[in-house]
Design an enzyme around this catalytic site. Structure first.
Site, PDB file in Angstrom:
ATOM      1  N   LYS A 275      38.933 -21.383  20.660  1.00 61.50           N
ATOM      2  CA  LYS A 275      39.219 -20.304  19.710  1.00 61.50           C
ATOM      3  C   LYS A 275      39.793 -20.829  18.404  1.00 61.50           C
ATOM      4  CE  LYS A 275      39.377 -16.413  22.838  1.00 61.50           C
ATOM      5  NZ  LYS A 275      40.193 -15.374  23.501  1.00 61.50           N
TER       6      LYS A 275
ATOM      7  N   ARG B  35      40.619 -19.035  31.335  1.00 62.34           N
ATOM      8  CA  ARG B  35      39.193 -18.817  31.028  1.00 62.34           C
ATOM      9  C   ARG B  35      38.739 -19.854  30.006  1.00 62.34           C
ATOM     10  NH1 ARG B  35      36.284 -16.238  27.143  1.00 62.34           N
ATOM     11  NH2 ARG B  35      34.476 -15.006  27.746  1.00 62.34           N
TER      12      ARG B  35
HETATM   13  C1  8Y7 Z   1      38.601 -13.487  26.164  1.00 60.03           C
HETATM   14  C2  8Y7 Z   1      37.781 -12.727  26.992  1.00 60.03           C
HETATM   15  C3  8Y7 Z   1      36.642 -13.448  25.293  1.00 60.03           C
HETATM   16  C4  8Y7 Z   1      39.958 -13.630  26.520  1.00 60.03           C
HETATM   17  C5  8Y7 Z   1      39.477 -12.285  28.454  1.00 60.03           C
HETATM   18  C6  8Y7 Z   1      35.768 -16.227  23.418  1.00 60.03           C
HETATM   19  C7  8Y7 Z   1      35.393 -12.002  26.958  1.00 60.03           C
HETATM   20  C8  8Y7 Z   1      35.851 -14.822  23.016  1.00 60.03           C
HETATM   21  N1  8Y7 Z   1      37.864 -13.939  25.110  1.00 60.03           N
HETATM   22  N2  8Y7 Z   1      38.196 -12.122  28.125  1.00 60.03           N
HETATM   23  N3  8Y7 Z   1      36.550 -12.708  26.428  1.00 60.03           N
HETATM   24  N4  8Y7 Z   1      40.351 -13.015  27.686  1.00 60.03           N
HETATM   25  N5  8Y7 Z   1      39.956 -11.724  29.577  1.00 60.03           N
HETATM   26  O1  8Y7 Z   1      36.071 -17.070  22.536  1.00 60.03           O
HETATM   27  O2  8Y7 Z   1      40.784 -14.248  25.858  1.00 60.03           O
HETATM   28  O3  8Y7 Z   1      35.393 -16.569  24.540  1.00 60.03           O
HETATM   29  S1  8Y7 Z   1      35.260 -13.662  24.234  1.00 60.03           S
END
Ligand code: 8Y7
Length: 248
Positions: A193, A227
């Protein structure tokens, strides 16, 4: 948690970052298999491949499939296809989402986002980012329980990058333990990010080392699920941190 498939329009991290591209099913399966081999316990899938994607993963891999969606109909279809977790960036804020998740009896991750994806990075503001997000969680947890979602099926996620300045993101990570102390499992996503890019001045494909640093810091502050796009390196980093934290 490995990120298998994110459609380019599913998020906007300041408009500067598409951490992953939409993948066709075969390519997604190759990636899913590799992530599980590298130690992923969850795979987070998004985009339009919901049903075939979940079924293909469930058929051949021992992993919990998380579905990234805010849409009640998609939640119901994902549950029927075998998903094990709903990951909702709108924390079940859409009409019908609370009821849909309650009816599936699946666990759900409530992610905090300030504003909506198009404008959230325009001028994010908080009185106190950690306190405000903690208060938001309390309200959403109450709504969930009112709708019949058991507390033991709720995970929390502060939503790094979703309506947060760099300073907000850094403070959230530094004080993550405050949110972990709510007693519900904490999921965090910082992989690739712009909070990493902004500190290091690195493009999206050069953020792994920064991502490992913040993954370890989140783990040390009580995060349960991290994640990430780079599962193998992250598992090594977290196993190492785990060995130190649990040493006598
Ligand atoms: C997050 C996410 C994304 C996060 C959760 C990316 C779908 C952006 N970021 N879901 N999703 N937490 N729970 O850079 O921080 O992957 S999308």
């Amino acid at each position: 948690m490995g990120v298998v498939n994110v459609t380019p329009d599913s998020f906007s991290d300041g408009g500067s970052l598409f951490a992953s591209q939409s993948l066709c099913l075969d390519a997604a399966m190759v990636r899913a298999r590799a992530m599980v081999a590298q130690g992923a316990s969850f795979l987070d899938i998004g985009g339009e491949t919901t049903r075939p994607g979940i079924e293909a993963i469930k058929a051949s891999l021992d992993v919990v499939v998380s579905i990234d969606t805010s849409t009640p109909q998609v939640m119901l279809e994902a549950a029927a296809a075998g998903a094990g977790l709903i990951n909702d960036g709108r924390a079940l804020g859409r009409d019908g989402a609370l009821c849909a998740v309650a009816s599936t009896a699946l666990p759900v991750c409530l992610m905090h986002m300030q504003g909506d994806p198009k404008t959230m990075q325009d001028n994010p503001g908080y009185e106190s980012v950690v306190q405000d997000i903690g208060d938001y969680f309390e309200q959403r947890i109450s709504e969930c329980e009112r709708a019949g979602i058991a507390a033991h099926n709720i995970l929390l996620d502060p939503g790094f990058g979703f309506g947060k300045s760099l300073a907000h993101n850094l403070q959230l990570l530094k004080q993550l333990q405050t949110l972990a102390n709510k007693g519900l499992p904490l999921l965090v996503g910082m992989s690739r990010k712009s909070m990493i890019g902004n500190v290091l001045n690195r493009p999206v494909d050069e953020r792994l080392h920064g991502g490992l640093a913040v993954a370890v810091m989140a783990y040390e502050r009580g995060a349960h699920i991290v994640r990430v796009h780079d599962v193998g390196p992250t598992v090594d980093a977290l196993r190492m941190a785990h060995a130190v934290i649990n040493s006598i």
